[in-house]
Design a protein around this motif. Structure first.
Motif, PDB file in Angstrom:
ATOM      1  N   THR B  12      21.740 -35.768  28.367  1.00 41.65           N
ATOM      2  CA  THR B  12      22.564 -35.240  27.389  1.00 41.65           C
ATOM      3  C   THR B  12      23.944 -34.613  27.588  1.00 41.65           C
TER       4      THR B  12
ATOM      5  N   TRP C 120       7.264 -37.957  23.240  1.00 41.98           N
ATOM      6  CA  TRP C 120       8.185 -38.685  23.936  1.00 41.98           C
ATOM      7  C   TRP C 120       9.179 -38.514  22.143  1.00 41.98           C
ATOM      8  N   VAL C 124      13.102 -37.049  22.480  1.00 44.29           N
ATOM      9  CA  VAL C 124      14.405 -37.453  21.790  1.00 44.29           C
ATOM     10  C   VAL C 124      14.812 -37.260  20.791  1.00 44.29           C
ATOM     11  N   ARG C 127      17.136 -34.011  21.777  1.00 48.90           N
ATOM     12  CA  ARG C 127      18.605 -35.027  22.496  1.00 48.90           C
ATOM     13  C   ARG C 127      19.202 -34.697  21.543  1.00 48.90           C
ATOM     14  N   LEU C 128      18.349 -35.730  20.720  1.00 48.29           N
ATOM     15  CA  LEU C 128      19.216 -35.573  19.686  1.00 48.29           C
ATOM     16  C   LEU C 128      20.403 -34.751  18.796  1.00 48.29           C
TER      17      LEU C 128
END
Lengths: 598, 327, 299
Positions: B12, C120, C124, C127-128
């Motif tokens: 990240t 997941w 995801v 992390r976004l």
């Protein structure tokens, strides 16, 4: 437990300010924080506020009275071919090396190489140093009435024994540039020369910028002591001819962050001189808290103006611009934007503080003061075919509603306030206008890309001579000329054609004062009639000085006859503050007039 | 499991830095004009002269294509080389090492103070509901939330430094002191830090109090607390072991995240108190389009936030067994 | 469905509404919050129609204390503060509310999705969020400033919300992670009550108080953040915006140094913002107790 806390608190509070037994003069300034700070005046992070205390001019320019006061030099002679300057022979650089003509030579070539200095090098062919204390500037064929002024205006910051290793490249660069300018003026192709210049200039610049001495080496009466993030200490040098007369041991410069914090520092009595822009009531409250405080507005030789984008209809129409001038109450705008500025009575490219000096009384009667006259404005608009609808808003002849935007630069709150006030005045009259703030980095491209209707900008900068203002307006390279798209040819009062660029060129080359006034009057008339810019105020620096707390013996000033909390500077103070106030304090200390309070 | 999470965190960070890299270089604008106008105005020199001086001093041409610059940047980063400030020609790491400790010092102390005081206050308010404390704390939080930080700092400055002269006006330490481990210097640093810490604490206190109060009120409504009281356990025990521990959880993760955000510098403290910190250099870096310096400082903020979030997640899972169960 | 069912449904709704009104009247905090918030909404809706706006400057009347002519005093160039406050209220409150709605809306959806679905999707989304939280705002805002001009509150609210939802989403997800393992969720799942039901009738009410608390915070944040957009040039400059008034008072006019005349200009916009937030906060706490009766029980 409670007792322990009290003891700790007591200890903390009693280890008070380390009282220095030396006599200190305090002011504010800016510089890049360590570790970015260094002693190279040509690199980012270099020198900062210390500049005016450790370096010097050849002559100090008393801009109002028009005389040159010796500092690093003693006298000069001017001939049609050259300018001969005689230097003092009793000065040394901080590291003990004597100050000689070689240092002036190096400063001009290295400074000119890195910063172009077109205002000097276009008019100087070469510099020679016949002996250690004489410098000869040989004039180039093209003349400028300001060349000498700019020569004396340049700091001597590059001593030969430190910057000499860049000298050869610097001379090459300066000579190449001069050749390029000549060829450009003759209309020849310069691409190969410019490529050669880039090839030399790039490495030279990188090499010069990479030099990072820890401290600057100066020739002035003070030297740099310590520097931290928030304070800079300048210490008096014992080895200069001024050391005997200067009675201050130290100058302490605190970091200037914002105006509000400068006011706080003044309120605490911690600053002896600075010039933060201050509203009227804050001035009053500061003086109430510090009775020794004096507030002295001094002309800053710059004007704020409304600039029109003449590539957009209807700003291309002279009548429209004039109509707007009749609508806008410039005095009110001044009150709101910068209360202590001076209102521009005759928008003509001449600053109010220099109007009387450069025009004759008979001419001034011809100038239009554009008083607020809404009827006249309406008449002009109707003459263009515009009309007012039922709700009072104006339309162009093809029916489109007149709706505009004034841009102002972010961070310049006085501009934003001016724009807002003008927008409101115009909207009340019937032309819908709003204000848009533009960020600093985007402001330049917005204006040069002509992506605006009207904008607030500096009108003229004219510290030395009105020609500086007119080059900004009428030279194709001048900023206003570039962003407004105003035509450089127009029709004179008697119908004759006026080539404004040619007039400005002529003005730049004419030494005779009467001839200058003729030319200035023509340019002023054209600016007043065609209004490429509508200037509304001349900026004034609001000096705040503490008299009698740490320092006394300021030059003469007197209370303003009518305005409360305002003092009027005497001629000496006016001259010195007008040109460079920091350096002025040093000069007064060197004279022995500005002394510590015992 | 842990290794996987570390890998994700690193990933990240790289993604963020990459996006930032291209974003920063896509910033429009021309700094020459703005720097020159400022210089002309403050130094009293003509605008055109200022433009040439600025051009001579600043303004760099990056001759490599963008993707090449990026790969150079990434490869240097992996070696731990943050590059050299393109304007100041000083290693970015040196700038960070000089400025960061002050930011961390003041921000950590302020954060800890405000957290400790705020959480205690919040707990007290939740326990003693229906007293004057609740509206008082809410009002305090609303007031400090809506008051600009700058104003609080300025008021403190005027009262304590200007009028009472108890504390110095600005800076981290007096220029007369020699930095080092001597008593005079330490006391000087503390004197200079007092007002910034006070300003920061006053501003953030309310927020922590409200969060803690909200958490505590919820926990107090839980059955096990009612049961504990029914069993006749002493109040102090309930507050500390039962309510406090549970209510503290979300706050602790909030604290971790606040620590992470701290690495971006505090504009409040640096502008009002002229404290040498990251914020000054960040503002300068952006104004001068000093890309390596911007990237280096962004590494601090990006890294700080992501690492802090990461630690917060772990902390939360450690402290609250209920979260550990994953599907 | 027969009329009988419709009637009883309506009866139910009316009853619960009356219940709610009764609750608000009884619960002092909710009442105070309700009164204050309604007052502001009223000001925003009706105010600009009733109160005239005269922005012409009157330098000699500047920094006046409240009087009959100027009930809330005058600002630094002599303009009436009450008029500015009322006219600024509409844009301010609308923009602020929209920001809150957008930010909270996105945060709730993302947070619940990540926390509840897990796997997941969770990774995801998180992390976004991490990336969004860490990339610098200034280059994006600079690009916006160079490209966009917006005027309508919806776009403004959307732009402001862009930077405000991520932190909340994270926190909501954290709460969901905890709640997900609670017994009543398990029970609901065993009873096959359906995902929709679980989400909205079991999970949401428990997170509601946290959401509401942050909604208030984001609304206030949106109010002051709109000033930033103005100084970037995204929206036209407007002196009646409360944030701009406060900005002018603190930074430009030196109002804090001008006692006592500078106090109204400094305190009125700040007071309005504070009061608005406080009222919303009280209402939020009141609503919290309405939704979660357990909180009422503790005395």
């Amino acid at each position: 437990m409670w007792r322990k806390c009290c003891t700790v608190l007591f200890v903390l509070l009693s280890v008070g300010v380390v009282a220095s037994s030396e006599t200190v003069f305090r002011t504010l300034g800016g510089w890049d924080m360590p570790p970015a700070y260094n002693g190279n005046p040509f690199a980012p992070g270099g020198v900062g506020a210390a500049n005016d205390y450790i370096y010097g001019y050849l002559f100090f320019n008393n801009v109002i009275s028009g005389s040159f006061e010796p500092w690093l030099a003693t006298s000069f002679e001017e001939t049609p071919d050259s300018l001969v300057v005689h230097l003092r022979n009793d000065l040394t650089w901080e590291d003990g090396v004597p100050f000689t003509s070689r240092d002036v030579y190096t400063s001009f070539y290295v400074g000119g190489a890195i910063s172009t200095w077109k205002e000097v090098w276009k008019y100087v062919d070469r510099i020679e140093t016949p002996d250690d204390y004489t410098v000869v500037f040989h004039w180039a064929p093209e003349k400028s009435i300001l060349a000498k002024t700019f020569i004396f205006d340049k700091w001597i910051r590059a001593p030969y024994h430190i910057y000499g290793r860049w000298l050869d490249e610097a001379v090459t660069i300066v000579t190449l540039r001069k050749t390029i300018w000549e060829k450009e003026a003759a209309g020849e192709d310069t691409t190969s020369l410019e490529a050669a210049l880039d090839a030399v200039f790039g490495p030279f610049r990188e090499s010069l910028r990479a030099y990072k001495p820890e401290r600057p080496i100066g020739v002035g009466p003070f030297k740099l002591g310590k520097v931290t993030a928030d304070e800079m200490v300048l210490v008096k040098r014992p080895d200069t001819p001024w050391a005997e007369t200067i009675q201050f041991d130290e100058i302490r410069v605190g970091r200037f962050t914002t105006n509000e914090l400068a006011w706080a520092a003044f309120r605490a009595g911690e600053v002896d001189i600075e010039k933060p822009t201050t509203p009227e009531d804050v001035v009053a409250s500061l003086i109430a808290a510090q009775p020794n405080l004096r507030h002295i507005p001094v002309p800053d030789f710059a004007s704020f103006a409304l600039v029109f984008n003449q590539e957009r209809y209807p700003f291309s129409e002279k009548a429209f611009r004039q109509a707007l001038a009749y609508v806008i109450d410039r005095d009110k705008v001044r009150t709101i934007a910068l209360r202590y500025g001076s209102t521009v009575e005759y928008p003509c490219g001449l600053l109010p503080s220099s109007l009387e000096q450069w025009t004759r009384p008979e001419f001034r009667t011809q100038l239009n003061s554009y008083p607020v006259d809404l009827a006249k404005a309406e008449e002009l608009l109707e003459g263009l075919g515009m009309y007012k609808d039922s709700s009072g808003y104006w339309h162009s002849p093809d029916g489109a509603l007149l709706e505009f935007e004034i841009t102002a630069r972010e961070g310049y709150t006085d501009w934003i306030m001016a724009a807002d006030e003008i927008a409101r005045q115009l909207t009340d009259f019937g032309i819908k206008t709003t204000t848009r703030i533009v960020k600093g980095e985007l402001f330049g491209p917005t204006l040069s890309g002509k992506d605006y209707d009207m904008t607030i900008e500096f009108g003229v900068f004219a510290k030395f001579h009105p020609v500086q203002g007119y080059t900004r307006l009428y030279w194709p390279t001048g900023w206003i000329a570039r962003i407004s798209g105003a035509p450089l040819q127009c029709v004179g009062p008697d119908g004759e054609p006026l080539d404004l660029k040619a007039l400005t060129d002529e003005l730049m080359a004419t030494p005779d004062k009467s001839a200058q006034m003729d030319l200035i009057e023509k340019l002023a008339w054209a600016t007043n009639e065609y209004l490429p810019v509508l200037e509304f105020l001349e900026k004034r620096a609001q000096f705040l000085i503490l008299d009698g707390v740490r320092a006394a013996g300021w030059p003469e000033y007197s209370p303003h006859p009518t305005e409360p909390n305002v003092w009027v500077p005497g001629p000496e103070m006016l001259d010195k503050f007008g040109y460079n106030w920091r350096f002025a304090t040093v000069m007064w200390m060197a004279e022995g007039t500005l002394v510590p309070v015992r | 499991m842990l290794v996987q999470r570390i890998a994700i965190a690193l990933f990240t960070i790289i993604v963020s830095l990459t996006i930032a890299f291209f974003l920063v270089r896509s910033m429009p604008g021309d700094i020459i004009y703005s720097l020159a106008a400022d210089k002309a105005s403050s130094e009293g020199i003509p605008f055109d002269v200022a433009v040439e001086e600025v051009k001579g001093m600043y303004g760099l041409v990056e001759d490599q294509p963008l993707y090449k610059q990026y790969f150079t940047y990434i490869s240097h980063l992996c070696k731990g080389d943050l590059g050299i400030s393109v304007q100041y020609l000083v290693p970015v790491s040196k700038i960070i090492v000089t400025a960061l400790p002050w930011t961390i010092f003041v921000c950590s102390v302020s954060l800890l103070f405000s957290f400790a005081l705020g959480t205690l206050l919040g707990m007290l308010t939740a326990w003693k509901r229906r007293t004057f404390l609740d509206p008082l704390v809410s009002a305090y939080a609303s007031i400090t939330d809506a008051t600009p930080d700058y104003l609080t700092a300025l008021v403190l400055l005027v009262i304590f430094a200007v009028n009472l002269k108890w504390f110095p006006l600005r800076g981290a330490y007096s220029v007369d002191q020699t930095p080092g481990f001597n008593l005079a210097f330490i006391v000087d640093v503390l004197r200079h830090a007092a007002l910034p810490i006070l300003a920061y604490t006053i501003e953030s206190l309310g927020g922590w109090a409200l969060i803690m109060k909200s958490n505590a009120v919820h926990v107090l409504g839980e059955d096990f607390v009612t049961a504990a009281r029914a069993r006749g356990l002493p109040d102090r025990r309930i507050v500390v072991s039962y309510v406090g521990r549970n209510a503290l959880l979300p706050s602790v993760t909030g604290l971790a995240i606040a620590f992470g955000g701290m690495l971006g510098g505090s504009a409040l403290i640096e502008s009002v108190f002229a404290y040498p910190g990251i914020g000054f250099f960040f503002a300068k870096a952006v104004a001068l389009r000093d890309y390596p310096l911007i990237q280096g400082l962004l590494l601090l903020t990006v890294g700080g936030i992501i690492v802090a979030n990461f630690l917060a997640d772990i902390l939360y899972a450690l402290l609250d067994p209920r979260v550990r169960r994953q599907r | 469905m027969g009329t009988g069912a419709v009637w009883s449904r309506a009866h139910e709704s009316l009853a619960s509404f009356l219940h709610f009104v009764n609750f608000v009247m009884r619960n002092r905090r909710a009442l105070v919050g309700f009164v204050i918030t309604s007052f502001f909404l009223f000001m925003a809706a009706i105010g600009p129609l009733v109160v005239p706006l005269d922005l012409s400057s009157n330098y000699s009347e500047r920094f006046q204390l409240p009087s009959l002519k100027h009930p809330l005093g005058t600002d630094w160039i002599g303009r009436d503060i009450l008029q500015q406050l009322v006219h600024g209220s509409r844009d301010c409150i609308v923009t602020a509310l929209l920001t809150g709605i957008f930010a909270v809306g996105i945060a709730v959806v993302v947070g619940i999705l990540a926390g509840f679905v897990g796997g997941w999707v969770d990774v995801v989304l998180m992390r976004l969020i991490d990336v969004l939280l860490t990339i610098p705002q200034f280059p994006i805002m600079m690009v916006f400033a160079a490209v966009f001009r917006v005027k309508d509150p919806i776009s403004i609210g959307a732009i402001l919300a862009m930077w405000m939802w991520a932190g909340l989403a994270r926190a909501i997800r954290a709460q969901i992670l905890v709640l997900r393992e609670r017994e009543f969720i398990e029970a609901a799942q065993v009873l096959r009550l359906g995902t929709w039901h679980i989400l909205f009738h079991e999970l949401m009410p428990n997170v509601m108080s946290y959401i509401v608390l942050n909604f208030v915070r984001i609304v206030r944040g949106g109010l002051t953040a709109s000033v930033g957009l103005m100084f970037l040039g995204l929206i036209p400059y407007s002196p009646t915006n409360w944030g701009v008034m406060l900005n002018m008072a603190v930074f430009q006019s030196g109002a804090i140094y001008i006692m006592p005349g500078g106090l109204p200009y400094l305190l009125v916009p700040m007071g309005a913002i504070i009061l608005f937030q406080y009222g919303a906060l009280c209402l939020a706490y009141g609503l919290e107790e309405w939704f979660n009766p357990r909180l009422r029980a503790h005395e």
